[in-house]
Every structure is written in structure tokens, then in C-alpha cells.
Design a protein around this motif. Structure first.
Motif, PDB file in Angstrom:
ATOM      1  N   ARG A 166       0.811  -1.219   0.000  1.00 62.37           N
ATOM      2  CA  ARG A 166       0.000   0.000   0.000  1.00 62.37           C
ATOM      3  C   ARG A 166       0.851   1.281   0.000  1.00 62.37           C
ATOM      4  O   ARG A 166       0.687   2.130  -0.890  1.00 62.37           O
ATOM      5  N   PRO A 167       1.775   1.470   0.954  1.00 60.86           N
ATOM      6  CA  PRO A 167       2.596   2.697   0.910  1.00 60.86           C
ATOM      7  C   PRO A 167       3.508   2.755  -0.311  1.00 60.86           C
ATOM      8  O   PRO A 167       3.811   3.844  -0.803  1.00 60.86           O
ATOM      9  N   LEU A 168       3.935   1.592  -0.817  1.00 65.75           N
ATOM     10  CA  LEU A 168       4.775   1.579  -2.007  1.00 65.75           C
ATOM     11  C   LEU A 168       4.001   2.131  -3.204  1.00 65.75           C
ATOM     12  O   LEU A 168       4.509   2.966  -3.968  1.00 65.75           O
ATOM     13  N   LEU A 169       2.758   1.673  -3.385  1.00 68.59           N
ATOM     14  CA  LEU A 169       1.939   2.154  -4.494  1.00 68.59           C
ATOM     15  C   LEU A 169       1.647   3.643  -4.353  1.00 68.59           C
ATOM     16  O   LEU A 169       1.700   4.397  -5.334  1.00 68.59           O
ATOM     17  N   ALA A 170       1.373   4.093  -3.138  1.00 67.78           N
ATOM     18  CA  ALA A 170       1.127   5.521  -2.912  1.00 67.78           C
ATOM     19  C   ALA A 170       2.372   6.346  -3.235  1.00 67.78           C
ATOM     20  O   ALA A 170       2.282   7.430  -3.826  1.00 67.78           O
ATOM     21  N   ALA A 171       3.544   5.838  -2.875  1.00 62.04           N
ATOM     22  CA  ALA A 171       4.793   6.549  -3.153  1.00 62.04           C
ATOM     23  C   ALA A 171       5.034   6.663  -4.653  1.00 62.04           C
ATOM     24  O   ALA A 171       5.470   7.713  -5.153  1.00 62.04           O
ATOM     25  N   VAL A 172       4.755   5.592  -5.386  1.00 62.90           N
ATOM     26  CA  VAL A 172       4.934   5.624  -6.840  1.00 62.90           C
ATOM     27  C   VAL A 172       3.976   6.635  -7.478  1.00 62.90           C
ATOM     28  O   VAL A 172       4.348   7.373  -8.399  1.00 62.90           O
ATOM     29  N   GLN A 173       2.742   6.702  -6.968  1.00 64.14           N
ATOM     30  CA  GLN A 173       1.797   7.697  -7.477  1.00 64.14           C
ATOM     31  C   GLN A 173       2.317   9.113  -7.212  1.00 64.14           C
ATOM     32  O   GLN A 173       2.176  10.014  -8.052  1.00 64.14           O
ATOM     33  N   ALA A 174       2.911   9.319  -6.056  1.00 60.16           N
ATOM     34  CA  ALA A 174       3.462  10.634  -5.727  1.00 60.16           C
ATOM     35  C   ALA A 174       4.621  10.994  -6.652  1.00 60.16           C
ATOM     36  O   ALA A 174       4.756  12.150  -7.084  1.00 60.16           O
ATOM     37  N   VAL A 175       5.449  10.013  -6.982  1.00 65.41           N
ATOM     38  CA  VAL A 175       6.550  10.247  -7.927  1.00 65.41           C
ATOM     39  C   VAL A 175       6.012  10.646  -9.292  1.00 65.41           C
ATOM     40  O   VAL A 175       6.538  11.554  -9.956  1.00 65.41           O
ATOM     41  N   ARG A 176       4.944   9.986  -9.735  1.00 66.37           N
ATOM     42  CA  ARG A 176       4.339  10.329 -11.022  1.00 66.37           C
ATOM     43  C   ARG A 176       3.803  11.762 -11.009  1.00 66.37           C
ATOM     44  O   ARG A 176       3.944  12.504 -11.987  1.00 66.37           O
ATOM     45  N   ALA A 177       3.195  12.165  -9.885  1.00 59.43           N
ATOM     46  CA  ALA A 177       2.687  13.533  -9.773  1.00 59.43           C
ATOM     47  C   ALA A 177       3.822  14.547  -9.844  1.00 59.43           C
ATOM     48  O   ALA A 177       3.736  15.569 -10.541  1.00 59.43           O
ATOM     49  N   LEU A 178       4.905  14.257  -9.117  1.00 61.71           N
ATOM     50  CA  LEU A 178       6.056  15.159  -9.107  1.00 61.71           C
ATOM     51  C   LEU A 178       6.672  15.273 -10.500  1.00 61.71           C
ATOM     52  O   LEU A 178       7.067  16.365 -10.941  1.00 61.71           O
ATOM     53  N   ALA A 179       6.751  14.149 -11.220  1.00 60.31           N
ATOM     54  CA  ALA A 179       7.316  14.171 -12.567  1.00 60.31           C
ATOM     55  C   ALA A 179       6.456  15.014 -13.503  1.00 60.31           C
ATOM     56  O   ALA A 179       6.979  15.795 -14.316  1.00 60.31           O
ATOM     57  N   SER A 180       5.135  14.874 -13.404  1.00 62.02           N
ATOM     58  CA  SER A 180       4.249  15.653 -14.269  1.00 62.02           C
ATOM     59  C   SER A 180       4.407  17.152 -14.000  1.00 62.02           C
ATOM     60  O   SER A 180       4.504  17.954 -14.934  1.00 62.02           O
ATOM     61  N   LEU A 181       4.432  17.545 -12.729  1.00 64.43           N
ATOM     62  CA  LEU A 181       4.587  18.962 -12.397  1.00 64.43           C
ATOM     63  C   LEU A 181       5.963  19.493 -12.813  1.00 64.43           C
ATOM     64  O   LEU A 181       6.095  20.658 -13.219  1.00 64.43           O
ATOM     65  N   SER A 182       6.979  18.626 -12.741  1.00 66.51           N
ATOM     66  CA  SER A 182       8.339  19.059 -13.095  1.00 66.51           C
ATOM     67  C   SER A 182       8.473  19.380 -14.574  1.00 66.51           C
ATOM     68  O   SER A 182       9.342  20.175 -14.967  1.00 66.51           O
ATOM     69  N   LEU A 183       7.630  18.777 -15.412  1.00 69.02           N
ATOM     70  CA  LEU A 183       7.677  19.095 -16.844  1.00 69.02           C
ATOM     71  C   LEU A 183       7.379  20.564 -17.107  1.00 69.02           C
ATOM     72  O   LEU A 183       7.790  21.124 -18.128  1.00 69.02           O
ATOM     73  N   LEU A 184       6.653  21.195 -16.184  1.00 72.36           N
ATOM     74  CA  LEU A 184       6.295  22.602 -16.349  1.00 72.36           C
ATOM     75  C   LEU A 184       7.473  23.534 -16.098  1.00 72.36           C
ATOM     76  O   LEU A 184       7.393  24.730 -16.431  1.00 72.36           O
ATOM     77  N   THR A 185       8.557  23.028 -15.519  1.00 69.46           N
ATOM     78  CA  THR A 185       9.640  23.891 -15.043  1.00 69.46           C
ATOM     79  C   THR A 185      10.749  24.115 -16.056  1.00 69.46           C
ATOM     80  O   THR A 185      11.635  24.941 -15.810  1.00 69.46           O
ATOM     81  N   LEU A 238      -1.908  19.475 -18.020  1.00 73.99           N
ATOM     82  CA  LEU A 238      -0.796  18.762 -17.401  1.00 73.99           C
ATOM     83  C   LEU A 238      -0.909  18.814 -15.879  1.00 73.99           C
ATOM     84  O   LEU A 238      -0.650  17.813 -15.196  1.00 73.99           O
ATOM     85  N   ILE A 239      -1.324  19.955 -15.341  1.00 72.92           N
ATOM     86  CA  ILE A 239      -1.543  20.051 -13.893  1.00 72.92           C
ATOM     87  C   ILE A 239      -2.676  19.120 -13.472  1.00 72.92           C
ATOM     88  O   ILE A 239      -2.613  18.463 -12.423  1.00 72.92           O
ATOM     89  N   GLY A 240      -3.723  19.020 -14.304  1.00 71.24           N
ATOM     90  CA  GLY A 240      -4.811  18.092 -14.011  1.00 71.24           C
ATOM     91  C   GLY A 240      -4.327  16.656 -13.958  1.00 71.24           C
ATOM     92  O   GLY A 240      -4.769  15.866 -13.096  1.00 71.24           O
ATOM     93  N   ASP A 241      -3.403  16.315 -14.843  1.00 67.65           N
ATOM     94  CA  ASP A 241      -2.806  14.973 -14.837  1.00 67.65           C
ATOM     95  C   ASP A 241      -2.078  14.730 -13.522  1.00 67.65           C
ATOM     96  O   ASP A 241      -2.232  13.681 -12.883  1.00 67.65           O
ATOM     97  N   ALA A 242      -1.291  15.717 -13.083  1.00 63.72           N
ATOM     98  CA  ALA A 242      -0.543  15.581 -11.823  1.00 63.72           C
ATOM     99  C   ALA A 242      -1.490  15.454 -10.629  1.00 63.72           C
ATOM    100  O   ALA A 242      -1.273  14.634  -9.725  1.00 63.72           O
ATOM    101  N   LEU A 243      -2.555  16.249 -10.616  1.00 66.30           N
ATOM    102  CA  LEU A 243      -3.502  16.189  -9.509  1.00 66.30           C
ATOM    103  C   LEU A 243      -4.219  14.843  -9.439  1.00 66.30           C
ATOM    104  O   LEU A 243      -4.575  14.373  -8.353  1.00 66.30           O
ATOM    105  N   SER A 244      -4.418  14.198 -10.599  1.00 60.17           N
ATOM    106  CA  SER A 244      -5.051  12.875 -10.587  1.00 60.17           C
ATOM    107  C   SER A 244      -4.169  11.867  -9.861  1.00 60.17           C
ATOM    108  O   SER A 244      -4.672  10.990  -9.150  1.00 60.17           O
TER     109      SER A 244
END
Length: 442
Positions: free
Chosen positions: A73-92, A167-173
């Protein structure tokens, strides 16, 4: 409708839906974002998507390996958080090298989360995993459709602000998916130790040599007190040394090619080699989603047991061949024949997608030892990950060859189905089933 897995099963459906809504938003936006916001050329975009996709190949085995060692469970949540961070980082940044590094991390997380979600569903649904997989795919397709429609509506504005917003919507998902994941319970894992009376032991029953009385060990008699020893913990099976499973995964890489047919092959063939109206292409993609939503759950009966899943491979071969022939026929000069051929091909490859999804889920779990499910399913995930990289090459080769290329393409997939049917037969060296293992989480 009753959902296998209880409350956690229902939460996982919500996670799949939310995840796919975000993927639908980004899938319809990625190329436009990199073109009009990041300012990349066509060749640079192709390199970026191809290279990041190749990096994602490492995601399934890495995620599966970790899942056998840490709570899921925490592993899957962590991977989702990494995906969110990667999506937001594309904006930078608009630098190609930085975009490539960020996209590679996102692709790695995307492929890892796919395997971890499958593993969680397998453990939660247990014996009803085939039916749950069908319901989960239905929820995922609905999410993808909602995200795609939302993106299509937003893209009518065609501004850089809209692209960034999607792209922000993708990260928020992904953020929402991580939050929902943390609300789920930790499913029982056969790979973790069972705790009984304060003593850790293997999930399997202690081994007693043939002919020895129950409760005694070799070299001792029933009258002689045996020394108190802990049973030896066998090392977990290694999928990289399991030639049968590796061969099975290799055949899976080919059978996942229906994904590239819909993403690349069918649209490109329709507009470059047929007389069908171009407006038919998006309708065929809608047809694919509608058929999956309507029929994936009824198709679950074809994978309720490992033997049923294996039997399904033979009609799957016929459907793949039908799809290849239909694409060849669509090259006819008549727009009506071309349209009918493309529609039949889209229907056939959608049926193939549903049949293969059902059989693949069941067989990939049934062939994996319970104590190494994560590692084995991680290796199995390589099939789909590799297909994402080599699939476009395979379908463009068929397009370049012409109608005969599509016939050969369909015949090749049919032959691969027959080869897999032979490969996964029950040879007595491993039962095609996964026993229920109850483990303590303490």
C-alpha cells in the motif's frame, strides 16, 4: 453489482478511474504541449517519447521486486506521488535533456504503478481475480474516455495556458490516487513471513520426510526429544531463472501488440492506404472503448480458471488472424469496403484485447509461485513495457509491406497464441493455480 475485494476492491476501482482520467488528459495533450509550450521539433518529440518509454521498461521488474519486500500500500502511494512530481516538473523547463530525465522518471513510475495495481488487485480479489480484472478494466476505460473528452473540450481554446492546465490536471489525478491508496488496507502477502505463536516461519507447512511420524524430523525417533530448531527458510524463487516464465513473457510481448494497432497501426493505415473517410478513425477508437466497457466483464468467464484461460488462447488466435485479414481487405478501392474492413478489424482487435487481457491476468498469476508474486508479475510487466517500444516498429513494418503485411501480422500473432497454448500446458512441474495463503501482518 457486487465488487470482489470488499471496500478495498471498490477503492481500487476509484483509484483506477482517477488515474486514467489523468492519463486521458495528458495522452491527448502530450505532443501539443511539447510542440507549442516546450518548443520542441518533431524529431525531438519522437526521441523524447521513445527514449522515456524505453526507460520505463525497468519499472515493472523494479516495482515487483520491491513489492515482495515492503508493504504494498505505501509503495503504491509513493509511486503515485513520484508520477505527480514528474508531471509537475515538466512545467519547469524546456530543455530537452531535462525533459528527457523527467519524462523517464514519469514513465518508470507509470509502468511500475501498473504492476503494483495488478498485484494489489490480485491479492484483494483472490479467487475472483478474473472477474475483478474485468471490472477494473471497465473502470479504467471509463476514466480514459472522461479524460480524453475533457481534454478535447479544453483544447478548442488551443492556448499554452490550457496545455499547462491539462498537465496540472494529470498531476492532480496522481495526487488523488495516492490519497485514495493510503485509505486502502494492506492486503495479505504470501511473500511475507507468517507469525504463529510468536515464531516466524515460512508460509508453507513444515516439511516432514516420508516415513517419519508426524512431529518428528529425520534422524530422530518418536521417543527421543528432537532439538528445537527453526525450519529453514527457502530462498524466494527467481523469475529470471525460470525459463518457462521468461518464455511466456516473451510471447506476451507479441500478444500485447493490439495496443500498437490502435495507437499507431489502424489510424496510420486508414489515412494513408485506404479510401475510407478520415472521420472514421476517431469513431473506431470510440468503438474500441465502448466495446470494452460493455463486454469486458462478461468476457471474464473466459479466465475464471487457469485451464479456461489457456483454452481461450485458441479462439484468440482466430480473432487475431481475422483482424489482420480485415485490415488487408480494407485496402480495396471502394470506400464502403474499406470502411467495412476497418470496422471489422477494429472490432476483431478489440475482442482480441478483451480475450487476451482476461487470459493474461489469470495465467501470469497462476504461473507465479505465491512467495514471489511481486517479482514474477514484475517480469511479466516487461511484456507490455517492451511492446510500447517495439510495437510501433512492428505495425509500421506491416503498413510498409501492404495488405500482405497485415495478413502476415495477424498470422504471426495467431501462431504466437498457439505457441503460448503449448507453453503453459500443465506438465506436472507446477500446478496452474495459486493457493490462497493467509498471512499475519504482525
Amino acid at each position: 453489482m457486487r465488487i470482489p475485494g470488499g471496500a478495498d476492491g471498490r477503492r481500487l476501482l476509484a483509484i483506477s478511474f482517477v488515474d486514467r482520467v489523468g492519463s486521458g488528459l495528458w495522452g491527448a495533450t502530450a505532443v501539443l504541449y511539447f510542440t507549442y509550450v516546450a518548443g520542441l521539433g518533431t524529431a525531438e518529440i519522437g526521441f523524447l517519447l521513445g527514449a522515456s518509454g524505453a526507460a520505463g521498461i525497468a519499472g515493472p521488474p523494479l516495482g515487483g521486486l520491491l513489492a515482495d519486500r515492503v508493504p504494498l500500500r505505501p509503495l503504491l502511494a509513493a509511486v503515485q506521488a513520484v508520477r505527480a512530481l514528474a508531471s509537475l516538473s515538466l512545467l519547469t523547463t524546456t530543455d530537452l535533456r531535462l525533459l528527457l530525465a523527467i519524462a523517464a522518471v514519469g514513465s518508470l513510475g507509470d509502468r511500475a504503478s501498473s504492476v503494483l495495481t495488478k498485484l494489489y488487485a490480485t491479492r484483494v480479489a483472490d479467487a475472483e481475480r478474473a472477474r475483478y480484472q474485468a471490472i477494473n478494466r471497465t473502470a479504467a476505460n471509463l476514466g480514459w474516455s472522461v479524460g480524453g473528452l475533457a481534454a478535447a473540450g479544453a483544447l478548442t481554446a488551443g492556448s499554452a495556458t490550457v496545455y499547462r492546465g491539462l498537465l496540472i490536471g494529470d498531476a492532480l489525478s496522481f495526487v488523488l490516487a495516492a490519497v485514495l491508496t493510503l485509505r486502502c488496507g494492506e492486503p495479505p502477502s504470501p511473500a511475507r513471513l507468517v507469525t504463529t505463536s510468536g515464531t516466524a516461519r515460512c508460509p508453507e507447512a513444515a516439511w516432514t520426510p516420508a516415513g517419519s511420524p508426524a512431529g518428528t524430523s529425520a534422524g530422530t525417533s518418536a521417543d527421543t526429544p528432537a532439538a528445537t530448531t527453526e525450519p529453514a527458510v527457502e530462498p524466494a524463487p527467481n523469475p529470471w531463472r525460470d525459463r518457462r516464465y521468461l518464455a511466456y513473457t516473451a510471447t506476451e510481448t507479441a500478444l500485447f501488440l493490439d495496443d500498437s494497432v490502435f495507437r499507431v497501426g489502424l489510424p496510420l493505415w486508414a489515412v494513408t492506404a485506404t479510401s475510407a473517410p478520415h472521420q472514421l478513425v476517431p469513431l473506431l477508437l470510440v468503438l474500441n472503448s465502448v466495446l470494452v466497457v460493455c463486454f469486458q466483464v462478461p468476457f471474464a468467464r473466459f479466465g475464471t480458471t487457469p485451464r479456461a484461460a489457456r483454452t481461450t488462447l485458441l479462439p484468440l488466435a482466430a480473432v487475431f488472424l481475422t483482424g489482420g485479414i480485415a485490415l488487408a481487405v480494407s485496402a480495396a478501392d471502394s470506400p464502403w469496403i474499406a470502411s467495412a474492413g476497418l470496422t471489422l478489424a477494429a472490432t476483431a482487435f478489440t475482442v482480441a484485447e478483451m480475450l487476451h487481457a482476461t487470459a493474461s491476468w489469470e495465467l501470469s498469476v497462476a504461473l507465479a509461485p505465491p512467495t514471489a508474486q511481486g517479482a514474477y508479475l514484475g517480469v511479466h510487466g516487461l511484456g507490455q513495457a517492451v511492446q510500447r517500444s517495439v510495437g510501433p516498429l512492428a505495425v509500421t513494418a506491416a503498413i510498409t509491406t501492404g495488405p500482405l503485411g497485415w495478413i502476415a501480422f495477424g498470422a504471426g500473432l495467431a501462431a504466437m497464441c498457439c505457441a503460448q497454448h503449448h507453453l503453459v500446458r500443465d506438465r506436472g512441474d507446477r500446478a496452474l493455480s495459486v493457493p490462497s495463503v493467509t498471512v499475519s501482518e504482525h
